[in-house]
Design a protein around this motif. Structure first.
Motif, PDB file in Angstrom:
ATOM      1  N   CYS A   8     -39.439  27.834 -20.267  1.00 61.37           N
ATOM      2  CA  CYS A   8     -38.360  28.827 -20.319  1.00 61.37           C
ATOM      3  C   CYS A   8     -38.794  30.194 -19.811  1.00 61.37           C
ATOM      4  O   CYS A   8     -38.003  30.908 -19.197  1.00 61.37           O
ATOM      5  N   GLY A   9     -40.032  30.568 -20.030  1.00 61.46           N
ATOM      6  CA  GLY A   9     -40.530  31.858 -19.568  1.00 61.46           C
ATOM      7  C   GLY A   9     -40.623  31.954 -18.057  1.00 61.46           C
ATOM      8  O   GLY A   9     -40.759  33.046 -17.507  1.00 61.46           O
ATOM      9  N   LEU A  10     -40.561  30.810 -17.378  1.00 53.26           N
ATOM     10  CA  LEU A  10     -40.657  30.776 -15.912  1.00 53.26           C
ATOM     11  C   LEU A  10     -39.300  30.543 -15.262  1.00 53.26           C
ATOM     12  O   LEU A  10     -39.216  30.321 -14.058  1.00 53.26           O
ATOM     13  N   ALA A  11     -38.238  30.577 -16.059  1.00 50.23           N
ATOM     14  CA  ALA A  11     -36.893  30.217 -15.608  1.00 50.23           C
ATOM     15  C   ALA A  11     -36.418  31.087 -14.442  1.00 50.23           C
ATOM     16  O   ALA A  11     -36.788  32.257 -14.355  1.00 50.23           O
ATOM     17  N   PRO A  12     -35.595  30.466 -13.598  1.00 52.61           N
ATOM     18  CA  PRO A  12     -35.213  29.055 -13.567  1.00 52.61           C
ATOM     19  C   PRO A  12     -36.302  28.202 -12.921  1.00 52.61           C
ATOM     20  O   PRO A  12     -36.979  28.650 -11.996  1.00 52.61           O
ATOM     21  N   VAL A  13     -36.475  26.984 -13.429  1.00 55.17           N
ATOM     22  CA  VAL A  13     -37.538  26.114 -12.939  1.00 55.17           C
ATOM     23  C   VAL A  13     -37.000  24.758 -12.512  1.00 55.17           C
ATOM     24  O   VAL A  13     -35.930  24.327 -12.924  1.00 55.17           O
ATOM     25  N   CYS A  14     -37.823  24.118 -11.691  1.00 53.69           N
ATOM     26  CA  CYS A  14     -37.610  22.717 -11.354  1.00 53.69           C
ATOM     27  C   CYS A  14     -38.996  22.092 -11.278  1.00 53.69           C
ATOM     28  O   CYS A  14     -40.008  22.798 -11.240  1.00 53.69           O
ATOM     29  N   THR A  15     -39.026  20.781 -11.295  1.00 53.40           N
ATOM     30  CA  THR A  15     -40.286  20.083 -11.073  1.00 53.40           C
ATOM     31  C   THR A  15     -40.091  19.119  -9.908  1.00 53.40           C
ATOM     32  O   THR A  15     -38.988  18.639  -9.661  1.00 53.40           O
ATOM     33  N   VAL A  16     -41.176  18.882  -9.204  1.00 54.48           N
ATOM     34  CA  VAL A  16     -41.219  17.834  -8.190  1.00 54.48           C
ATOM     35  C   VAL A  16     -42.358  16.928  -8.611  1.00 54.48           C
ATOM     36  O   VAL A  16     -43.518  17.359  -8.633  1.00 54.48           O
ATOM     37  N   ASN A  17     -42.022  15.714  -9.018  1.00 54.05           N
ATOM     38  CA  ASN A  17     -43.012  14.770  -9.541  1.00 54.05           C
ATOM     39  C   ASN A  17     -43.887  15.443 -10.597  1.00 54.05           C
ATOM     40  O   ASN A  17     -45.106  15.348 -10.576  1.00 54.05           O
ATOM     41  N   ASP A  18     -43.230  16.144 -11.502  1.00 47.12           N
ATOM     42  CA  ASP A  18     -43.844  16.802 -12.656  1.00 47.12           C
ATOM     43  C   ASP A  18     -44.663  18.043 -12.323  1.00 47.12           C
ATOM     44  O   ASP A  18     -45.312  18.608 -13.191  1.00 47.12           O
ATOM     45  N   HIS A  19     -44.652  18.507 -11.079  1.00 52.23           N
ATOM     46  CA  HIS A  19     -45.301  19.769 -10.717  1.00 52.23           C
ATOM     47  C   HIS A  19     -44.248  20.877 -10.828  1.00 52.23           C
ATOM     48  O   HIS A  19     -43.207  20.819 -10.182  1.00 52.23           O
ATOM     49  N   VAL A  20     -44.529  21.880 -11.665  1.00 49.66           N
ATOM     50  CA  VAL A  20     -43.557  22.932 -11.963  1.00 49.66           C
ATOM     51  C   VAL A  20     -43.472  23.948 -10.824  1.00 49.66           C
ATOM     52  O   VAL A  20     -44.486  24.410 -10.302  1.00 49.66           O
ATOM     53  N   HIS A  21     -42.232  24.294 -10.486  1.00 47.44           N
ATOM     54  CA  HIS A  21     -41.943  25.354  -9.517  1.00 47.44           C
ATOM     55  C   HIS A  21     -41.125  26.402 -10.258  1.00 47.44           C
ATOM     56  O   HIS A  21     -39.988  26.144 -10.662  1.00 47.44           O
ATOM     57  N   ALA A  22     -41.719  27.592 -10.438  1.00 48.82           N
ATOM     58  CA  ALA A  22     -41.126  28.642 -11.258  1.00 48.82           C
ATOM     59  C   ALA A  22     -40.271  29.603 -10.440  1.00 48.82           C
ATOM     60  O   ALA A  22     -40.400  29.686  -9.213  1.00 48.82           O
ATOM     61  N   SER A  23     -39.432  30.342 -11.156  1.00 50.15           N
ATOM     62  CA  SER A  23     -38.604  31.406 -10.571  1.00 50.15           C
ATOM     63  C   SER A  23     -37.885  30.935  -9.311  1.00 50.15           C
ATOM     64  O   SER A  23     -37.908  31.600  -8.271  1.00 50.15           O
ATOM     65  N   MET A  24     -37.256  29.789  -9.413  1.00 51.97           N
ATOM     66  CA  MET A  24     -36.581  29.199  -8.260  1.00 51.97           C
ATOM     67  C   MET A  24     -35.337  30.000  -7.870  1.00 51.97           C
ATOM     68  O   MET A  24     -34.723  30.664  -8.694  1.00 51.97           O
ATOM     69  N   THR A  25     -35.024  29.889  -6.587  1.00 54.18           N
ATOM     70  CA  THR A  25     -33.801  30.443  -6.009  1.00 54.18           C
ATOM     71  C   THR A  25     -33.276  29.392  -5.035  1.00 54.18           C
ATOM     72  O   THR A  25     -34.029  28.487  -4.648  1.00 54.18           O
ATOM     73  N   PRO A  26     -32.034  29.523  -4.586  1.00 54.44           N
ATOM     74  CA  PRO A  26     -31.566  28.597  -3.552  1.00 54.44           C
ATOM     75  C   PRO A  26     -32.435  28.651  -2.293  1.00 54.44           C
ATOM     76  O   PRO A  26     -32.705  27.613  -1.681  1.00 54.44           O
ATOM     77  N   GLU A  27     -32.905  29.834  -1.929  1.00 58.01           N
ATOM     78  CA  GLU A  27     -33.768  29.973  -0.756  1.00 58.01           C
ATOM     79  C   GLU A  27     -35.090  29.224  -0.957  1.00 58.01           C
ATOM     80  O   GLU A  27     -35.574  28.546  -0.044  1.00 58.01           O
ATOM     81  N   LYS A  28     -35.664  29.342  -2.147  1.00 58.35           N
ATOM     82  CA  LYS A  28     -36.905  28.619  -2.454  1.00 58.35           C
ATOM     83  C   LYS A  28     -36.654  27.111  -2.463  1.00 58.35           C
ATOM     84  O   LYS A  28     -37.535  26.337  -2.089  1.00 58.35           O
ATOM     85  N   ALA A  29     -35.482  26.689  -2.897  1.00 61.41           N
ATOM     86  CA  ALA A  29     -35.135  25.262  -2.888  1.00 61.41           C
ATOM     87  C   ALA A  29     -35.117  24.742  -1.455  1.00 61.41           C
ATOM     88  O   ALA A  29     -35.666  23.675  -1.165  1.00 61.41           O
ATOM     89  N   ARG A  30     -34.494  25.492  -0.546  1.00 56.13           N
ATOM     90  CA  ARG A  30     -34.469  25.094   0.873  1.00 56.13           C
ATOM     91  C   ARG A  30     -35.883  24.989   1.427  1.00 56.13           C
ATOM     92  O   ARG A  30     -36.219  24.031   2.113  1.00 56.13           O
ATOM     93  N   GLU A  31     -36.706  25.969   1.121  1.00 54.19           N
ATOM     94  CA  GLU A  31     -38.089  25.989   1.631  1.00 54.19           C
ATOM     95  C   GLU A  31     -38.896  24.826   1.043  1.00 54.19           C
ATOM     96  O   GLU A  31     -39.698  24.206   1.739  1.00 54.19           O
ATOM     97  N   LEU A  32     -38.680  24.517  -0.220  1.00 60.62           N
ATOM     98  CA  LEU A  32     -39.396  23.412  -0.863  1.00 60.62           C
ATOM     99  C   LEU A  32     -39.036  22.079  -0.206  1.00 60.62           C
ATOM    100  O   LEU A  32     -39.921  21.261   0.078  1.00 60.62           O
ATOM    101  N   ILE A  33     -37.765  21.859   0.074  1.00 58.75           N
ATOM    102  CA  ILE A  33     -37.346  20.621   0.750  1.00 58.75           C
ATOM    103  C   ILE A  33     -37.987  20.549   2.134  1.00 58.75           C
ATOM    104  O   ILE A  33     -38.514  19.502   2.532  1.00 58.75           O
ATOM    105  N   LYS A  34     -37.969  21.647   2.848  1.00 59.80           N
ATOM    106  CA  LYS A  34     -38.584  21.695   4.184  1.00 59.80           C
ATOM    107  C   LYS A  34     -40.073  21.347   4.099  1.00 59.80           C
ATOM    108  O   LYS A  34     -40.585  20.537   4.880  1.00 59.80           O
ATOM    109  N   GLN A  35     -40.759  21.933   3.142  1.00 54.06           N
ATOM    110  CA  GLN A  35     -42.191  21.681   2.956  1.00 54.06           C
ATOM    111  C   GLN A  35     -42.467  20.215   2.617  1.00 54.06           C
ATOM    112  O   GLN A  35     -43.371  19.594   3.184  1.00 54.06           O
ATOM    113  N   LEU A  36     -41.681  19.647   1.709  1.00 58.00           N
ATOM    114  CA  LEU A  36     -41.884  18.249   1.324  1.00 58.00           C
ATOM    115  C   LEU A  36     -41.640  17.313   2.500  1.00 58.00           C
ATOM    116  O   LEU A  36     -42.370  16.339   2.687  1.00 58.00           O
TER     117      LEU A  36
END
Length: 164
Positions: free
Chosen positions: A126-154
């Motif tokens: 909760c202290g890192l909100a909003p968060v998501c995980t990818v295969n249990d690896h936490v990604h903190a302080s997410m934004t829609p822009e970070k989501a786009r970049e994460l998909i591109k990276q994967l």
């Protein structure tokens, strides 16, 4: 119908636990680790060799949220929608993942089985909100822009063969 290689693989898992029906949960965890879900024919095979009913196995599989009877992608993205994440705008992040991957709540896995996007009630970060995980690896302080970049990276990592 299972082929010979699959039967050998399942037998190895069952043997690891000495065909002990009290080890049904770790057996199912190992099966899911190999397949990324619990295939119906594998569960039937395991039930027969553990001398338990298929109903018992399905009861366990459907009781625990971490088990899945549906195929999941190589990358399982879990977007937290707990209170802290929700008030910090996890909804637009979820929508961006779905938009980038052409997914919906009803169809959470890409056709190529590369990505699955799910929501969860709380990831415990909760202290890192909003968060998501990818295969249990936490990604903190997410934004829609970070989501786009994460998909591109994967996608790039997968194309390069850098991920399992």
């Amino acid at each position: 119908m299972l082929d010979q290689d699959e039967m050998i693989k399942i037998d190895a898992i069952l043997q690891k636990y000495n065909y002990n029906k009290s080890s049904i949960i770790p057996i199912m965890q190992d099966i899911q680790k190999d397949y990324r879900y619990l295939p119906e024919e594998v569960l039937a095979y395991a039930a027969k060799h553990l001398n338990v009913s298929e109903a018992k196995i399905y009861g366990v599989a459907t009781f625990y949220e971490n088990f899945s009877l549906q195929p999941k992608g190589k990358y399982v993205i879990k977007v937290c929608d707990g209170t802290a994440c929700h008030v910090r705008q996890s909804g637009p992040i979820l929508e961006e993942f779905r938009k980038q991957l052409n997914l919906t709540a009803a169809c959470p896995t890409t056709e190529d089985k590369m990505f699955t996007v799910e929501t969860v009630s709380c990831l415990g970060a909760c202290g890192l909100a909003p968060v998501c995980t990818v295969n249990d690896h936490v990604h903190a302080s997410m934004t829609p822009e970070k989501a786009r970049e994460l998909i591109k990276q994967l996608k790039e990592e997968n194309a390069d063969g850098n991920q399992n």
